[in-house]
Enzyme design. Structure first.
Site, PDB file in Angstrom:
ATOM      1  N   HIS A  89       0.830  -1.209   0.000  1.00  0.00           N
ATOM      2  CA  HIS A  89       0.000   0.000   0.000  1.00  0.00           C
ATOM      3  C   HIS A  89       0.867   1.262   0.000  1.00  0.00           C
ATOM      4  O   HIS A  89       1.749   1.400   0.839  1.00  0.00           O
ATOM      5  CB  HIS A  89      -0.870  -0.047   1.265  1.00  0.00           C
ATOM      6  N   HIS A 135      -0.614  11.122  -1.838  1.00  0.00           N
ATOM      7  CA  HIS A 135      -1.951  10.714  -1.442  1.00  0.00           C
ATOM      8  C   HIS A 135      -2.881  11.889  -1.207  1.00  0.00           C
ATOM      9  O   HIS A 135      -4.016  11.908  -1.690  1.00  0.00           O
ATOM     10  CB  HIS A 135      -1.885   9.861  -0.170  1.00  0.00           C
TER      11      HIS A 135
HETATM   12  O1  G3P Z   1      -5.992   1.421  -3.479  1.00  0.00           O
HETATM   13  C1  G3P Z   1      -6.334   1.125  -2.169  1.00  0.00           C
HETATM   14  C2  G3P Z   1      -6.111   2.248  -1.206  1.00  0.00           C
HETATM   15  O2  G3P Z   1      -4.905   2.895  -1.487  1.00  0.00           O
HETATM   16  C3  G3P Z   1      -7.219   3.242  -1.262  1.00  0.00           C
HETATM   17  O3  G3P Z   1      -7.148   4.141  -0.213  1.00  0.00           O
HETATM   18  O4  G3P Z   1      -6.787   6.389   0.657  1.00  0.00           O
HETATM   19  O5  G3P Z   1      -4.961   4.725   0.827  1.00  0.00           O
HETATM   20  O6  G3P Z   1      -5.550   5.683  -1.377  1.00  0.00           O
HETATM   21  P1  G3P Z   1      -6.050   5.277  -0.035  1.00  0.00           P
HETATM   22 MG    MG Z   2      -4.230   4.505  -2.722  1.00  0.00          MG
END
Ligand code: G3P
Ligand code: MG
Length: 251
Positions: A21, A63
Site C-alpha cells: 500500500h 496521497h
Molecule cells: O488502493 C487502495 C487504497 O490505497 C485506497 O485508499 O486512501 O490509501 O488511497 P487510499
Molecule cells: Mg491509494
C-alpha cells in the site's frame, strides 16, 4: 481491452496477491521510491501507489491533495508546479533516515517498478475538479511507460469520471473500481467502465458479497489489510488480492 483479455482476467487473478500500500508505507515514507525499494527487499512483487497532477499537469506520487502531511512543503499539489514539487523532501516526516527522499514523478516511479520487476496498481487520485484530466493523462502515460513491459499495470480509482476518461484514452489497460463499502449498483458501474476488478475496504465486506462479485466474474481486492489472520480469512472467502502496509506479511 479486448474481450478475450477481459475474460482472461475474470477467469483468474494474474497479478501478485500481496500488494504494498502506497508503495510500502510501514517501513518507508509512503508514495516514494524508497518505499518501493523496501517493498521489493521485503519480498513484495506488487505495489499500489497514488498519482495526482501538479499545476503544470505532471503526474506525481502523493496521497493527499495538500503537501503538508508528507512533505516539507505546503499548499495544494494541483496549484504547485513540478519544478517546485521535485525540490521537496518527502521523507524526513517519516524518519531522519529518509531525509532528502524526493517526491517522485509518476515516470520515475514507473521506471523503478520496471527496473525492480514490481507489478503496479496505479491509483488515479485526482484533485477535485481534475478527475477526467487526471484519468486521461495517467492512462496515456501508463500505456507509454509500460509499452514494452511483459505485464501492464492495473489502473484503479474511486473516481468513476477518472476511470471513464482512462478507458477512453487507453482502453487496453485493465481498470479497477475503488469503493469503501460495495454499493448497490456495483454491477452496472463495473460493466459500464469495463472494469476487471472491484477494490473495497475490508471492514465493510461480508462473505456473501465475495461470492456475488466472484460469480459475476470480477476480481475482488481488499485494502488495507494489516493483520495476517484477517488476510487468511479473506483469502479463504475467495478474495483475490490484498493491499497492505505490512510489506513483510506472509499470510
Ligand atoms: O488502493 C487502495 C487504497 O490505497 C485506497 O485508499 O486512501 O490509501 O488511497 P487510499
Ligand atoms: Mg491509494
Amino acid at each position: 481491452m479486448s474481450h478475450s483479455s477481459l475474460e482472461q482476467h475474470r477467469a483468474h487473478w494474474p497479478y501478485p496477491r500481496i500488494i504494498a500500500h502506497r508503495g510500502g508505507s510501514s517501513v518507508a515514507p509512503e508514495n516514494t521510491l524508497a518505499a518501493m525499494r523496501a517493498a521489493k527487499q521485503n519480498g513484495c512483487r506488487g505495489v499500489e501507489f497514488d498519482v495526482m497532477l501538479s499545476a503544470d499537469r505532471v503526474p506525481v506520487l502523493i496521497h493527499d491533495e495538500t503537501l503538508d502531511r508528507t512533505t516539507d512543503g505546503n499548499g495544494n499539489v494541483a496549484e504547485t508546479r513540478w519544478q517546485q514539487l521535485a525540490a521537496l523532501d518527502a521523507g524526513r516526516w517519516f524518519g531522519a533516515a529518509f531525509a532528502g527522499e524526493p517526491l517522485p514523478s509518476y515516470a520515475d516511479a514507473a521506471r523503478l517498478c520496471l527496473d525492480l520487476g514490481l507489478w503496479a496498481n496505479v491509483e488515479i487520485k485526482p484533485a477535485a475538479g481534475l478527475e477526467r484530466e487526471t484519468g486521461r493523462i495517467v492512462a496515456s502515460m501508463s500505456a507509454q511507460l509500460w509499452r514494452t513491459a511483459p505485464v501492464a499495470p492495473l489502473l484503479s480509482s474511486f473516481s468513476t469520471d477518472a476511470l471513464e476518461a482512462a478507458a477512453g484514452t487507453a482502453p487496453e489497460l485493465a481498470r479497477g473500481l475503488l469503493v469503501e463499502a460495495i454499493p448497490s449498483n456495483w454491477r452496472e458501474t463495473l460493466a459500464r467502465l469495463s472494469c476487471v476488478s472491484l477494490h473495497c475496504e475490508f471492514r465493510h465486506l461480508g462473505v456473501q458479497q465475495v461470492g456475488a462479485v466472484k460469480d459475476a466474474g470480477y476480481a475482488l481486492l481488499c485494502y488495507t489489510v494489516n493483520e495476517p489472520e484477517k488476510a487468511r480469512e479473506l483469502f479463504g472467502w475467495g478474495v483475490d488480492a490484498l493491499i497492505t502496509d505490512r510489506v513483510d506479511m506472509n499470510p
